[in-house]
Scaffold this active site. Structure first.
Site, PDB file in Angstrom:
ATOM      1  N   PHE A 290       0.660  -0.979  -0.257  1.00  4.06           N
ATOM      2  CA  PHE A 290      -0.320   0.538  -0.042  1.00  4.06           C
ATOM      3  C   PHE A 290       0.757   1.705  -0.259  1.00  4.06           C
ATOM      4  CE2 PHE A 290      -2.485   3.514   1.795  1.00  4.06           C
ATOM      5  CZ  PHE A 290      -3.936   3.775   1.004  1.00  4.06           C
TER       6      PHE A 290
ATOM      7  N   ASP B 297       8.947   3.244   1.423  1.00  4.46           N
ATOM      8  CA  ASP B 297       7.850   3.819   1.888  1.00  4.46           C
ATOM      9  C   ASP B 297       8.012   3.987   3.743  1.00  4.46           C
ATOM     10  OD1 ASP B 297       5.452   4.384   2.981  1.00  4.46           O
ATOM     11  OD2 ASP B 297       4.282   3.624   1.153  1.00  4.46           O
TER      12      ASP B 297
ATOM     13  N   LYS C 151       1.760  10.367   9.006  1.00  5.44           N
ATOM     14  CA  LYS C 151       1.309   9.709   9.647  1.00  5.44           C
ATOM     15  C   LYS C 151       1.560  10.375  11.096  1.00  5.44           C
ATOM     16  CE  LYS C 151      -1.266   5.417   7.921  1.00  5.44           C
ATOM     17  NZ  LYS C 151      -2.168   5.736   7.944  1.00  5.44           N
TER      18      LYS C 151
ATOM     19  N   THR D  69       2.245  24.346  -5.026  1.00  7.92           N
ATOM     20  CA  THR D  69       2.064  26.109  -4.513  1.00  7.92           C
ATOM     21  C   THR D  69       2.450  25.827  -2.322  1.00  7.92           C
ATOM     22  OG1 THR D  69       0.035  26.434  -5.618  1.00  7.92           O
ATOM     23  CG2 THR D  69       0.179  27.586  -3.601  1.00  7.92           C
TER      24      THR D  69
END
Lengths: 498, 498
Positions: free
Chosen positions: A219, A325, A356, A381
């Site tokens: 994931f 990750d 997280k 931005t």
């Protein structure tokens, strides 16, 4: 199930000022570990089903304007404290799910409250900068005293983002740009007119015909690029266009590990062989391999340090980047600040992504070689949020003050031992217990997993699942031994009630 | 260029407590409009080149850990006030770029500061919820008194996000899911085993063979899905894999509009014809058409209300969704709260995305039909940030209190008139002036654009560009007539110095 549960616990807290203390007989309170939170209750309180009448009413009102089908319950964050989450019906649950593994140092942590009330925070909230163009004078200091203070070994730069998904996609973009620069002959080689023109039509050669290699059951997020590397569940992917990127099998280890050494070694080698094959033969060559130290949504799937060491060597050999990750595994829960520290690499991953528990997101990288050759190739931005970066800084301070990484390693060992003992009594409900030596990042498979999770609320425990059948523990770093006792005792009640 | 500029201005502020007041002869201060910010200076102060020595030193330190090649200057947000941005070298610039169009109600706005210091804000910052699973009890109230209070007409639901890019991608996902449900025969038709299996391999039929149609020179973000619809500049797209999605020409209107009526009408019709052709014939059928009310990064490209009315009719006819990307145009700058209000549609866009001046992001939609048929198809950990949603609520309150949308419509007319007059004197520097009747969302083409933007800082103006040659005005909603006077006077000096 409406009766209040204020059960006696083996190693309860004696901290003063407990809300529930009056209801617990003095004989049942034992001194063992002082709570980090003076106002934390001694035990869960269950007054109603969860959600209760007040919660249900509020959910139905909210549903008029906001999809609530995934809502577990509405929380009362004013009353939540430490490891306990409150709801509007007066329930107080021990929270070992922690906002999908994203609360690090407890609800209403005082040190965080102080940071959140500071003039610097107010300033960051009301004068939000475009960080790529007009960072504040103190942005460097905010990074150096926060996000970069805990940079993984060997990685000294950061690109800030807003959530795990965009952090991962920005890392992918860095990988594609890096790879194309290599193919082109270096950062000083200019784009060809054909590349420039075709890029505007989403066509090769301007749009790279490259991929990111990820693992089955991985994931990595749910935006279009990250979702193309996510292989957790069909419900995450159905109907969404995807890139034709390759996936390798992730080793499916058998437990207990010590009884399946050779089998597991073979599974890991087969996975590595598949990675190498895909790197060499996939029609869109991988610019990077993306991997979680522990597959966290996909079912808490682990691999050995040797696997990751070989993966690093393999990617290095083929000049493919390796991205770790650490969105879910990062910030202490595995008993190391970064889970990939367990791998003992000499040659670090090229990028490490986080979100997280960091409450802000981004990716770390080592060298200026991973900065694109020109400005504005990686840009947006806001490029993150200084307000959230300051919260991470306060989290880091709190982790240091309470030595929470080592603490979590210790508490994790304690908790693992207790669950292991319970699993021996109820092997039908606790299968493939895993996460030994990985702090509180512990999981097991339960044939009645969904009932287990639902039933847990009746015993005052908020807990989550992962993959098809895993119960996953994702407590905060502030989980202590006495919480473990409450949790394991509740688990026993849960499985007896199933 | 180190001399201080505290020039006399035609309609200067006389608000008390001005920092720069002492330097301005009393005879040069005129009463016209009272400043919204009592502490705002009367005029820019330029002490050094920008960035100056302090700024340069700090940028070079920051660059060790954070790519600074796109940094214009470091800002001192403690000293910035209202429409003025300060830097560490004591410069104070009138800011008509406003963090790439993302500051709505002035730096250090007192009402925002109050909201940012509230206990509710501290709570939101330190107890960040996973909004899809455990929203706070007051999340509905935060939405209803904030984000939803300004929902575009006809759109009563919101899905919250973190930035414009992910807001757009989430809207795309909603469009794909909606379209596939239609194709499948309705929301109650289950996925086939083949769809489920193929989705996990990123292949059809599970991965939809559909597209999003966007326009040439559009900008919709820079993540993988949004970037596939972005067609602004090659530097945004080069080396990044992209979906093979279609683009139609955006009408390139000629100015002044009144002199090119028939020509412009034809250009708009040609664009619409191309949209219809692509909807009918592109090999990956579009699930939605994505369009900005004014193409904002791509060069401030406008189209008429009739164009958008026909685009709505066309998409409706072919059962393709219409998404308005109001990330840059939304929240008042065009003299309407939402720029698409200028279109006078009876049948609203299916979704409207927002970010930037909202300081948080997401998309509005009308009906439950755009909610996926099952939970967890649109989901992520944070699904936005209540802290930022509260800032938007405070912004909305401030916009209402000062009637800033109508104010901006008036000030925009005033500013447009002044620039139009200046353009007549210097036609070689002000080409294709556009944005009449669109509030302060004004732009013009300048053959020496990049020099214009650089030179502006020497006269105390922070201003940005868009597309290949446009100077774009993106002031805050708090821009007043006396600021316009300073701006236009500076513009005259700039072009004379070019």
């Amino acid at each position: 199930m409406a009766a209040a549960i204020r059960s006696a616990v083996g190693r309860g807290s004696v901290a003063t000022g407990l809300r529930a203390a009056a209801a617990v007989p003095a004989s049942m309170r034992f001194a063992s570990s002082k709570s980090f939170f003076p106002n934390e209750p001694e035990a869960p309180t269950v007054k109603t089903a969860v959600p209760g009448p007040s919660g249900k009413k509020a959910i139905s009102e909210l549903d008029q304007v906001f999809d609530t089908r995934s809502v577990n319950f509405l929380a009362d964050y004013n009353k939540s404290v430490g490891n306990y989450i409150a709801d509007p019906d007066g329930n107080m649950m021990l929270d070992v799910y922690a906002q999908i593994a994203s609360i690090p140092v407890g609800y209403n942590n005082e040190h965080l409250a102080k940071a959140a009330s500071s003039p610097q925070m107010v300033n960051a909230l009301i004068n939000r900068p475009a960080l790529g163009n007009f960072p504040s004078s103190d942005w460097g200091e905010i990074l150096k005293t926060g996000i970069l203070k805990v940079a993984p070994k060997g990685l000294s730069n950061v690109f800030t983002a807003l959530a795990g998904s965009d952090a991962n996609e920005l890392a992918y973009k860095a990988a594609f740009i890096f790879r194309r620069q290599l193919e082109r002959g270096g950062p000083d080689v200019e784009f060809t007119p054909e590349e420039i023109e075709s890029s505007m039509n989403n066509q090769a050669p301007g749009a790279a015909q490259l991929s990111i290699l990820s693992f089955k059951t991985a994931f990595h997020g749910r935006l279009f690029g990250s979702l193309s590397t996510t292989r957790s569940k069909p419900i995450h992917k159905l109907d969404i266009p995807a890139f034709d990127w390759p996936q390798a099998a992730f080793p499916q280890l058998k437990y207990p590990l010590e009884e399946h050494v050779e089998e597991n070694r073979k599974a890991e080698q087969a996975s590595l062989d598949e990675v190498e094959h895909l790197i060499q033969h996939w029609h869109l060559p991988p610019a990077a391999v993306m991997v979680e130290p522990i597959q966290s949504e996909g079912g808490d799937n682990h691999a050995s340090p040797e696997f990751f060491q070989k993966l690093r060597a393999l990617t290095r050999k083929h000049n493919v980047l390796l991205i770790a990750d650490e969105v879910q595994t990062g910030v202490g829960a595995t008993g190391k600040f970064w889970a990939h520290e367990h791998w003992n690499l000499q040659d670090p991953p090229d990028m490490v992504t986080f979100s997280k528990k960091a409450q802000t997101a981004g990716y770390y990288y080592a060298s200026h070689a991973l900065r694109p050759n020109k400005a504005y190739r990686q840009f947006n931005t806001w490029m993150g949020d200084p307000a959230r970066a300051m919260i991470f800084r306060a989290i880091i301070e709190e982790v240091e003050r309470l030595d929470l990484v080592n603490h979590t390693a210790r508490v994790g060992d304690y908790l693992y031992g207790k669950i292991e003992a319970l699993a021996k009594q109820h092997p039908e409900h606790f299968k493939n217990l895993r996460g030994k030596g990985q702090g509180t990042f512990i999981a097991f498979d339960s044939p009645k997993r969904d009932q287990f999770l639902a039933k847990a609320k009746e015993f005052g425990i908020n807990i989550g699942g992962s993959g098809a059948s895993a119960v996953r523990l994702r407590p905060m770093l502030t989980l202590q031994e006495h919480h473990c006792d409450i949790l394991v005792e509740a688990m026993e009640k849960i499985v007896k009630a199933l």
